[in-house]
Write an enzyme that holds these catalytic residues in place. Structure first.
Site, PDB file in Angstrom:
ATOM      1  N   LYS A   9      17.025  22.722  44.380  1.00 52.86           N
ATOM      2  CA  LYS A   9      17.482  21.838  45.573  1.00 52.86           C
ATOM      3  C   LYS A   9      18.745  22.045  45.257  1.00 52.86           C
ATOM      4  O   LYS A   9      19.945  21.862  45.676  1.00 52.86           O
ATOM      5  CB  LYS A   9      17.122  20.709  44.915  1.00 52.86           C
ATOM      6  CG  LYS A   9      15.577  20.276  45.589  1.00 52.86           C
ATOM      7  CD  LYS A   9      15.757  19.054  44.634  1.00 52.86           C
ATOM      8  CE  LYS A   9      13.905  18.732  44.438  1.00 52.86           C
ATOM      9  NZ  LYS A   9      13.248  18.415  43.278  1.00 52.86           N
ATOM     10  N   GLY A  10      19.640  23.069  44.438  1.00 53.84           N
ATOM     11  CA  GLY A  10      20.703  22.714  43.715  1.00 53.84           C
ATOM     12  C   GLY A  10      21.684  24.057  44.883  1.00 53.84           C
ATOM     13  O   GLY A  10      23.173  23.175  44.584  1.00 53.84           O
ATOM     14  N   GLU A  49      22.492  30.380  46.363  1.00 54.16           N
ATOM     15  CA  GLU A  49      22.593  30.400  45.231  1.00 54.16           C
ATOM     16  C   GLU A  49      23.634  29.097  44.510  1.00 54.16           C
ATOM     17  O   GLU A  49      24.935  29.906  44.802  1.00 54.16           O
ATOM     18  CB  GLU A  49      21.491  30.893  44.514  1.00 54.16           C
ATOM     19  CG  GLU A  49      21.449  31.096  43.307  1.00 54.16           C
ATOM     20  CD  GLU A  49      20.131  29.939  43.333  1.00 54.16           C
ATOM     21  OE1 GLU A  49      20.219  29.148  43.477  1.00 54.16           O
ATOM     22  OE2 GLU A  49      19.322  30.277  42.237  1.00 54.16           O
ATOM     23  N   ASP A  50      23.063  27.993  43.842  1.00 51.04           N
ATOM     24  CA  ASP A  50      23.874  27.228  43.180  1.00 51.04           C
ATOM     25  C   ASP A  50      25.032  28.456  42.103  1.00 51.04           C
ATOM     26  O   ASP A  50      26.052  28.325  41.271  1.00 51.04           O
ATOM     27  CB  ASP A  50      23.470  26.034  42.332  1.00 51.04           C
ATOM     28  CG  ASP A  50      22.276  26.686  41.817  1.00 51.04           C
ATOM     29  OD1 ASP A  50      22.202  27.094  42.002  1.00 51.04           O
ATOM     30  OD2 ASP A  50      21.359  24.977  41.613  1.00 51.04           O
ATOM     31  N   ASP A  65      21.816  33.053  36.779  1.00 52.46           N
ATOM     32  CA  ASP A  65      22.079  32.740  35.030  1.00 52.46           C
ATOM     33  C   ASP A  65      22.006  34.101  34.043  1.00 52.46           C
ATOM     34  O   ASP A  65      21.784  35.421  34.254  1.00 52.46           O
ATOM     35  CB  ASP A  65      21.581  31.798  34.835  1.00 52.46           C
ATOM     36  CG  ASP A  65      21.273  31.663  33.188  1.00 52.46           C
ATOM     37  OD1 ASP A  65      21.619  31.623  33.010  1.00 52.46           O
ATOM     38  OD2 ASP A  65      20.214  30.835  32.530  1.00 52.46           O
ATOM     39  N   LYS A  97      26.822  33.229  35.224  1.00 53.08           N
ATOM     40  CA  LYS A  97      27.176  33.243  33.978  1.00 53.08           C
ATOM     41  C   LYS A  97      26.666  34.841  33.744  1.00 53.08           C
ATOM     42  O   LYS A  97      25.722  35.430  32.826  1.00 53.08           O
ATOM     43  CB  LYS A  97      26.266  32.735  33.321  1.00 53.08           C
ATOM     44  CG  LYS A  97      26.789  30.944  33.567  1.00 53.08           C
ATOM     45  CD  LYS A  97      25.637  30.322  32.903  1.00 53.08           C
ATOM     46  CE  LYS A  97      24.684  29.633  33.224  1.00 53.08           C
ATOM     47  NZ  LYS A  97      23.787  28.355  32.170  1.00 53.08           N
ATOM     48  N   PHE A 109      25.676  25.424  29.569  1.00 51.94           N
ATOM     49  CA  PHE A 109      24.943  24.218  30.394  1.00 51.94           C
ATOM     50  C   PHE A 109      25.532  23.792  31.602  1.00 51.94           C
ATOM     51  O   PHE A 109      26.165  22.245  31.090  1.00 51.94           O
ATOM     52  CB  PHE A 109      23.672  24.328  30.242  1.00 51.94           C
ATOM     53  CG  PHE A 109      22.672  22.994  30.893  1.00 51.94           C
ATOM     54  CD1 PHE A 109      21.649  24.773  31.596  1.00 51.94           C
ATOM     55  CD2 PHE A 109      22.370  22.331  31.736  1.00 51.94           C
ATOM     56  CE1 PHE A 109      20.505  23.771  32.504  1.00 51.94           C
ATOM     57  CE2 PHE A 109      21.708  22.144  32.456  1.00 51.94           C
ATOM     58  CZ  PHE A 109      20.635  22.804  32.506  1.00 51.94           C
ATOM     59  N   ASP A 114      21.728  20.509  37.768  1.00 51.88           N
ATOM     60  CA  ASP A 114      20.961  19.286  37.774  1.00 51.88           C
ATOM     61  C   ASP A 114      20.363  19.604  36.219  1.00 51.88           C
ATOM     62  O   ASP A 114      20.789  19.763  35.996  1.00 51.88           O
ATOM     63  CB  ASP A 114      19.274  18.738  38.633  1.00 51.88           C
ATOM     64  CG  ASP A 114      18.746  19.559  38.270  1.00 51.88           C
ATOM     65  OD1 ASP A 114      18.356  21.076  38.038  1.00 51.88           O
ATOM     66  OD2 ASP A 114      17.314  19.234  37.229  1.00 51.88           O
ATOM     67  N   ARG A 122      23.263  15.951  40.446  1.00 53.42           N
ATOM     68  CA  ARG A 122      23.567  16.606  41.322  1.00 53.42           C
ATOM     69  C   ARG A 122      24.176  16.065  41.853  1.00 53.42           C
ATOM     70  O   ARG A 122      24.786  16.752  43.460  1.00 53.42           O
ATOM     71  CB  ARG A 122      21.291  16.690  42.359  1.00 53.42           C
ATOM     72  CG  ARG A 122      21.018  17.505  41.127  1.00 53.42           C
ATOM     73  CD  ARG A 122      19.635  17.745  42.700  1.00 53.42           C
ATOM     74  NE  ARG A 122      18.727  18.752  42.155  1.00 53.42           N
ATOM     75  CZ  ARG A 122      17.817  19.313  41.695  1.00 53.42           C
ATOM     76  NH1 ARG A 122      18.691  20.208  41.882  1.00 53.42           N
ATOM     77  NH2 ARG A 122      16.755  19.796  41.027  1.00 53.42           N
TER      78      ARG A 122
HETATM   79  P1  5GP Z   1      17.576  32.545  36.906  1.00 49.95           P
HETATM   80  O1  5GP Z   1      16.799  32.881  37.690  1.00 49.95           O
HETATM   81  O2  5GP Z   1      19.026  33.598  37.547  1.00 49.95           O
HETATM   82  O3  5GP Z   1      18.313  32.789  35.368  1.00 49.95           O
HETATM   83  O4  5GP Z   1      18.141  31.122  37.054  1.00 49.95           O
HETATM   84  C1  5GP Z   1      18.236  30.543  38.204  1.00 49.95           C
HETATM   85  C2  5GP Z   1      18.080  28.973  38.138  1.00 49.95           C
HETATM   86  O5  5GP Z   1      18.317  28.641  37.239  1.00 49.95           O
HETATM   87  C3  5GP Z   1      19.429  28.027  39.055  1.00 49.95           C
HETATM   88  O6  5GP Z   1      19.041  28.539  39.892  1.00 49.95           O
HETATM   89  C4  5GP Z   1      19.181  27.106  37.966  1.00 49.95           C
HETATM   90  O7  5GP Z   1      18.591  26.474  38.689  1.00 49.95           O
HETATM   91  C5  5GP Z   1      18.676  27.266  36.350  1.00 49.95           C
HETATM   92  N1  5GP Z   1      20.146  27.483  36.135  1.00 49.95           N
HETATM   93  C6  5GP Z   1      20.953  28.226  35.110  1.00 49.95           C
HETATM   94  N2  5GP Z   1      22.020  27.886  34.655  1.00 49.95           N
HETATM   95  C7  5GP Z   1      22.242  26.033  34.836  1.00 49.95           C
HETATM   96  C8  5GP Z   1      22.583  25.618  34.057  1.00 49.95           C
HETATM   97  O8  5GP Z   1      23.683  26.493  33.723  1.00 49.95           O
HETATM   98  N3  5GP Z   1      23.103  24.569  34.694  1.00 49.95           N
HETATM   99  C9  5GP Z   1      21.881  24.438  35.449  1.00 49.95           C
HETATM  100  N4  5GP Z   1      21.584  23.156  35.933  1.00 49.95           N
HETATM  101  N5  5GP Z   1      21.296  25.011  35.651  1.00 49.95           N
HETATM  102  C10 5GP Z   1      20.911  26.553  35.944  1.00 49.95           C
END
Ligand code: 5GP
Length: 167
Positions: free
Chosen positions: A37-38, A92-93, A96, A124, A145, A152, A158
């Site tokens: 949803k982000g 994408e928001d 990570d 990140k 974070f 969220d 959000r």
């Molecule tokens: P990845 O698969 O790249 O590790 O993670 C992506 C998802 O992890 C993002 O779409 C998000 O939902 C969540 N995420 C990663 N880092 C953060 C953060 O710092 N804050 C929040 N709220 N969600 C995060």
């Protein structure tokens, strides 16, 4: 709550990204494929600053519980229209570890879009586990974070108009 990126900075940077996308996709229809949803606030801010014919699609994938990555990605809600032959930008928001986007990119490429790029509001880089090319990045941030502007903490925050972090 501490402010990391305020509303004005977000809007200014997203407008710049929109101009770049307009340039790269001149005269083309673009499908913005938002990851729920982000991505919603970012997708809207981007879309409203682009004059192209922009279509919306959404997919919901989850990899996170609380603040820790489980490393598992599952699709909870799939796209509804075909993206075959379309120029698609995954919106994408935050990137990570890169696991979600690596998985989704492969999943969506199997649906044969004409092109597939990624736009992420935040990245990140220090947390990356999977190498994933992201064509449009709004801001690179340190390993914190963050919440707000779509992001969220257990479904909260959000709707904050800025990106913040909790001490
Ligand atoms: P990845 O698969 O790249 O590790 O993670 C992506 C998802 O992890 C993002 O779409 C998000 O939902 C969540 N995420 C990663 N880092 C953060 C953060 O710092 N804050 C929040 N709220 N969600 C995060």
């Amino acid at each position: 709550m501490n402010v990391l990126i305020n509303e004005v900075k977000l809007q200014t940077r997203i407008k710049e990204m929109a101009r770049q996308i307009e340039k790269d996709y001149e005269g083309k229809q673009i499908v913005f494929l938002g990851i729920l949803k982000g991505s919603l606030p970012f997708l809207w801010e981007l879309a409203k600053n682009i004059k192209n014919d922009v279509r919306f699609e959404f997919i919901e994938a989850s990899s996170y519980e609380g603040t820790e990555s489980t490393g598992k990605i599952k699709i909870n809600k799939d796209i509804t229209d075909s993206i075959e032959g379309k120029d698609v930008i995954i919106v994408e928001d935050i990137v990570d570890t890169g696991r979600t986007l690596t998985y989704l990119k492969e999943y969506l490429l199997a649906k044969h879009p004409n092109s597939l790029k990624i736009a992420a509001l935040l990245s990140k880089p220090s947390r990356r586990v999977m190498e994933i090319g992201v064509e449009y990045i709004g801001f690179q941030i340190e390993d914190k974070f963050v919440v707000g502007f779509g992001l969220d903490y257990d479904q909260k925050y959000r709707n904050l108009p800025y990106v913040g972090y909790i001490e």
